[in-house]
Scaffold this active site. Structure first.
Site, PDB file in Angstrom:
ATOM      1  N   TRP A 144       0.828  -1.221   0.000  1.00 14.12           N
ATOM      2  CA  TRP A 144       0.000   0.000   0.000  1.00 14.12           C
ATOM      3  C   TRP A 144       0.852   1.255   0.000  1.00 14.12           C
ATOM      4  O   TRP A 144       0.525   2.231  -0.684  1.00 14.12           O
ATOM      5  CB  TRP A 144      -1.000  -0.028   1.149  1.00 14.12           C
ATOM      6  N   LYS A 162     -12.400  -1.128   5.846  1.00 17.76           N
ATOM      7  CA  LYS A 162     -11.570  -2.091   6.560  1.00 17.76           C
ATOM      8  C   LYS A 162     -11.974  -2.193   8.023  1.00 17.76           C
ATOM      9  O   LYS A 162     -11.897  -3.255   8.609  1.00 17.76           O
ATOM     10  CB  LYS A 162     -10.084  -1.706   6.474  1.00 17.76           C
ATOM     11  N   ASP A 181      -1.699   6.793   6.226  1.00 20.52           N
ATOM     12  CA  ASP A 181      -2.796   5.959   5.734  1.00 20.52           C
ATOM     13  C   ASP A 181      -3.092   4.946   6.840  1.00 20.52           C
ATOM     14  O   ASP A 181      -2.277   4.071   7.122  1.00 20.52           O
ATOM     15  CB  ASP A 181      -2.339   5.268   4.438  1.00 20.52           C
TER      16      ASP A 181
HETATM   17  C1  LIG Z   1      -7.441  -1.249   1.274  1.00 23.30           C
HETATM   18  C2  LIG Z   1      -6.360  -0.270   1.485  1.00 23.30           C
HETATM   19  C3  LIG Z   1      -6.207   0.850   0.637  1.00 23.30           C
HETATM   20  C4  LIG Z   1      -7.096   1.077  -0.552  1.00 23.30           C
HETATM   21  O1  LIG Z   1      -8.349   1.458  -0.148  1.00 23.30           O
HETATM   22  P1  LIG Z   1      -9.532   1.785  -1.183  1.00 23.30           P
HETATM   23  O2  LIG Z   1     -10.523   2.453  -0.291  1.00 23.30           O
HETATM   24  O3  LIG Z   1      -9.977   0.481  -1.759  1.00 23.30           O
HETATM   25  O4  LIG Z   1      -9.001   2.692  -2.217  1.00 23.30           O
HETATM   26  C5  LIG Z   1      -5.189   1.730   0.925  1.00 23.30           C
HETATM   27  N1  LIG Z   1      -4.374   1.549   1.962  1.00 23.30           N
HETATM   28  C6  LIG Z   1      -4.479   0.491   2.790  1.00 23.30           C
HETATM   29  C7  LIG Z   1      -3.530   0.351   3.946  1.00 23.30           C
HETATM   30  C8  LIG Z   1      -5.481  -0.452   2.573  1.00 23.30           C
HETATM   31  O5  LIG Z   1      -5.604  -1.497   3.401  1.00 23.30           O
END
Ligand SMILES: *Cc1c(COP(=O)(O)O)cnc(C)c1O
Length: 360
Positions: free
Chosen positions: A101, A195, A171
């Site tokens: 990511w 998530k 993030d």
């Molecule tokens: C799933 C995830 C993303 C991407 O998220 P989307 O909402 O599908 O764009 C980015 N960073 C991390 C750490 C993730 O687990």
């Protein structure tokens, strides 16, 4: 029977929340209209929107001087919006590359501005993280970006870099609301909600107001964080359904003891699985440095790919879904987000032990 959902995302939603949606999906609180039909400018939705924002602030103890937004586009659109908004002329952005990511966030930033890599876990196969205090911003840094939990690799920062006056951006898609975080150390925290907070459709952003002052005026409207913040994230039609469920999910978190209790549960659940792996005599192995093992995504391997296939097929027969690792890394992965009760994790642990006795 309801399946045990170990998916890395979209995540499991508390059953109480699903039931409440079912109750209200046709006739929202007896008003004769569904919330997902009502104008987003009407108080029906406005109340939900503001409660979701206030619950984020309240549960995460967000200090004064930050804006909370819910926008479409997921974490992925945010990867691009951050460099567009926050790299001023003459500056560059620092990225700590901890796995898949972080690499995606960096790849988009590279297309939009100058970047530096301040840590790269490539040599370890992205199985470990640096001493956070060794991660420093470079000269002329616009911000330093980290990925607090690598959902695919299963590793998690346990402490945070000290960046002084340089904004720290994280993030936190896959571990938000699962542990206490010192929000004041961060200029921005963001992620997809699917998530750990609700269903897909929205991303959350917690942004310090001084950072918003950097948003260039010539950006297209939707890409401008400052514009969204000035309209309380209602510049355009928000992802109403997603934010409604986030609000219910956050009420569930609050009722269940808040972030401190989510953290206690995450520690308990992840310990059960790591103990099962470590005490399996090498039948199961974790590739991740024990100091940085994720409390959300437990990644493990078996002796061969054939055995892993068998493990996954048998677990599905027992009602356990999505234990297959990400296609880019293989192996197995159990995602044990906030909504997953400890009993379900215990069921997996028992199954893992039983599987050894039949295949060891
Ligand atoms: C799933 C995830 C993303 C991407 O998220 P989307 O909402 O599908 O764009 C980015 N960073 C991390 C750490 C993730 O687990």
């Amino acid at each position: 029977m309801r399946k045990i959902n170990f998916s890395a995302g979209p995540c499991m939603i508390p059953l109480d929340v699903l039931e409440e949606i079912k109750e209200n999906i046709v006739d929202y609180k007896g008003n004769g209209i569904s919330l997902i039909e009502a104008s987003h400018r009407h108080t029906y939705y406005d109340d939900v929107h503001n409660e979701a924002i206030n619950l984020m602030k309240d549960l995460l103890e967000v200090p004064e001087g930050y804006s909370v937004l819910f926008l479409g586009g997921g974490a992925t659109l945010t990867f691009a919006m951050i460099p567009m908004n926050f790299i001023p002329a003459g500056k560059s952005a620092d990225y700590a590359v901890s796995g898949a990511w972080a690499n995606k966030a960096l790849a988009d930033a590279k297309k939009l501005g100058k970047t530096n890599v301040v840590f790269d876990g490539k040599d370890s196969g992205y199985t470990t993280l640096p001493d956070p205090y060794s991660v420093k911003p470079t000269k002329d840094s616009a911000y330093l970006h980290i990925t607090s939990n690598e959902t695919i690799g299963g590793l998690q920062w346990k402490n945070w870099p000290e960046t002084g006056s340089v904004p720290l951006i994280a993030d936190m898609s896959s571990d938000i609301m699962s542990r206490k975080i010192p929000v004041e150390k961060f200029a921005m925290i963001y992620g997809g909600v699917q998530k750990n907070l609700g269903p897909a459709g929205a991303a959350f952003m917690i942004i310090r107001d001084d950072l918003l002052e950097r948003s260039p005026e010539d950006l297209p409207a939707y890409l401008n964080f400052k514009l969204h913040a000035s309209k309380n994230a209602m510049y355009n039609t928000p992802p109403v359904f997603s934010i409604w469920v986030v609000k219910l999910f956050l009420e569930w978190v609050k009722k269940n003891g808040g972030v401190a209790e989510m953290q206690r549960r995450a520690d308990e659940k992840s310990s059960i699985l790591y103990r099962t792996i470590d005490e399996s005599g090498g039948f199961y192995t974790s590739p991740v440095d024990p100091a940085f093992r994720s409390t959300m995504n437990v990644v493990f391997r078996l002796g061969s790919e054939d055995l892993e296939k068998k493990f996954i097929a048998e677990s599905e027969k027992e009602g356990m879904m999505f234990l297959k690792g990400h296609r880019s890394v293989g192996g197995c992965r159990a995602s044990i987000y906030n909504a997953m009760p400890v009993e379900m994790v215990q069921t997996l642990s028992d199954f893992m032990k039983d599987f050894i006795s039949r295949n060891g």
